[in-house]
Scaffold this motif. Structure first.
Motif, PDB file in Angstrom:
ATOM      1  N   GLU A 113      -5.310   3.284   4.517  1.00  0.00           N
ATOM      2  CA  GLU A 113      -6.275   2.269   4.946  1.00  0.00           C
ATOM      3  C   GLU A 113      -7.131   1.788   3.773  1.00  0.00           C
ATOM      4  N   SER A 114      -7.612   2.708   2.953  1.00  0.00           N
ATOM      5  CA  SER A 114      -8.469   2.305   1.827  1.00  0.00           C
ATOM      6  C   SER A 114      -7.669   1.547   0.767  1.00  0.00           C
ATOM      7  N   ILE A 115      -6.420   1.931   0.558  1.00  0.00           N
ATOM      8  CA  ILE A 115      -5.574   1.186  -0.379  1.00  0.00           C
ATOM      9  C   ILE A 115      -5.339  -0.224   0.154  1.00  0.00           C
ATOM     10  N   SER A 116      -5.104  -0.334   1.478  1.00  0.00           N
ATOM     11  CA  SER A 116      -4.876  -1.648   2.089  1.00  0.00           C
ATOM     12  C   SER A 116      -6.106  -2.536   1.966  1.00  0.00           C
ATOM     13  N   LYS A 117      -7.298  -1.964   2.160  1.00  0.00           N
ATOM     14  CA  LYS A 117      -8.524  -2.751   2.016  1.00  0.00           C
ATOM     15  C   LYS A 117      -8.682  -3.260   0.590  1.00  0.00           C
ATOM     16  N   ALA A 175       0.828  -1.206   0.000  1.00  0.00           N
ATOM     17  CA  ALA A 175       0.000   0.000   0.000  1.00  0.00           C
ATOM     18  C   ALA A 175       0.864   1.259   0.000  1.00  0.00           C
ATOM     19  N   LYS A 176       1.975   1.244   0.716  1.00  0.00           N
ATOM     20  CA  LYS A 176       2.866   2.408   0.732  1.00  0.00           C
ATOM     21  C   LYS A 176       3.464   2.653  -0.653  1.00  0.00           C
ATOM     22  N   VAL A 177       3.819   1.579  -1.362  1.00  0.00           N
ATOM     23  CA  VAL A 177       4.363   1.725  -2.711  1.00  0.00           C
ATOM     24  C   VAL A 177       3.288   2.225  -3.669  1.00  0.00           C
ATOM     25  N   LYS A 178       2.089   1.654  -3.576  1.00  0.00           N
ATOM     26  CA  LYS A 178       1.000   2.032  -4.484  1.00  0.00           C
ATOM     27  C   LYS A 178       0.501   3.458  -4.233  1.00  0.00           C
ATOM     28  N   GLN A 179       0.735   3.993  -3.049  1.00  0.00           N
ATOM     29  CA  GLN A 179       0.276   5.342  -2.742  1.00  0.00           C
ATOM     30  C   GLN A 179       1.019   6.387  -3.582  1.00  0.00           C
ATOM     31  N   SER A 180       2.185   6.044  -4.110  1.00  0.00           N
ATOM     32  CA  SER A 180       2.934   6.974  -4.953  1.00  0.00           C
ATOM     33  C   SER A 180       2.374   7.049  -6.368  1.00  0.00           C
ATOM     34  N   ASP A 181       1.469   6.122  -6.733  1.00  0.00           N
ATOM     35  CA  ASP A 181       0.830   6.161  -8.046  1.00  0.00           C
ATOM     36  C   ASP A 181      -0.056   7.396  -8.162  1.00  0.00           C
ATOM     37  N   PRO A 182      -0.128   7.999  -9.355  1.00  0.00           N
ATOM     38  CA  PRO A 182      -1.010   9.162  -9.519  1.00  0.00           C
ATOM     39  C   PRO A 182      -2.477   8.829  -9.235  1.00  0.00           C
ATOM     40  N   PHE A 183      -2.899   7.613  -9.542  1.00  0.00           N
ATOM     41  CA  PHE A 183      -4.285   7.210  -9.333  1.00  0.00           C
ATOM     42  C   PHE A 183      -4.627   7.098  -7.848  1.00  0.00           C
ATOM     43  N   CYS A 184      -3.667   6.678  -7.031  1.00  0.00           N
ATOM     44  CA  CYS A 184      -3.918   6.446  -5.607  1.00  0.00           C
ATOM     45  C   CYS A 184      -3.386   7.565  -4.717  1.00  0.00           C
ATOM     46  N   ALA A 185      -2.934   8.657  -5.290  1.00  0.00           N
ATOM     47  CA  ALA A 185      -2.279   9.708  -4.514  1.00  0.00           C
ATOM     48  C   ALA A 185      -3.179  10.300  -3.440  1.00  0.00           C
TER      49      ALA A 185
END
Length: 155
Positions: free
Chosen positions: A133-137, A118-128
């Motif tokens: 918590e929502s990314i982890s879910k 989730a920490k890695v994916k948070q750097s994506d423009p879509f998930c910024a």
């Protein structure tokens, strides 16, 4: 609302191309060559820029790239981090998910793995703008659909 100057300076878009290319492995050969060649884009410029942007990732990591080709034969591209399924398979140490998710368990990962992804994916423009918590879910839901069980701690 776009200003008049922004509207007048927009370039007409010829196409939007979506590819999955290995990190640091863009070459003018298929799949990159034919996809960009049909719009008369500069293959070597794309390959050099893409390889420079993805040099921090391990080689052969599949990167999703969206290329916007303009009518004047120029382009822009955005590189996204690898897919959640790729990260989950690496964390679980498996080649593919379960053939019957919900019935057959392919592997098990811990919540720590989910948090790191989730920490890695948070750097994506879509998930910024999404919370961790929502990314982890979302990642836990993807893991369940792959037949990967998520536990609090691995025993």
């Amino acid at each position: 609302m776009a200003t008049l100057k922004e509207i007048l300076t927009r370039r007409p878009v010829a196409a939007t191309i979506r590819l999955t290319v290995p990190a640091g492995g863009a070459r003018p050969a298929p799949p990159v060559g034919p996809a960009l060649g049909q719009y008369r884009l500069n293959l070597m410029a794309f390959c050099k820029d893409f390889n420079a942007r993805t040099q921090k990732y391990k080689a052969e990591t599949p990167m999703a790239v969206t290329i916007t080709a303009f009518k004047d034969n120029t382009f822009e591209f955005t590189v996204k981090s690898p897919s959640v399924t790729w990260y989950l398979k690496k964390a679980a140490g498996i080649e593919s998910g379960s053939s019957r998710p919900g019935h057959v368990e392919a592997s098990t990962i811990s919540l720590k793995h989910v948090y790191e992804i989730a920490k890695v994916k948070q750097s994506d423009p879509f998930c910024a703008y999404m919370s961790l918590e929502s990314i982890s879910k979302s990642i836990i839901g993807t893991a369940n659909s792959m037949g990967i069980q998520v536990k609090k701690d691995l025993d």
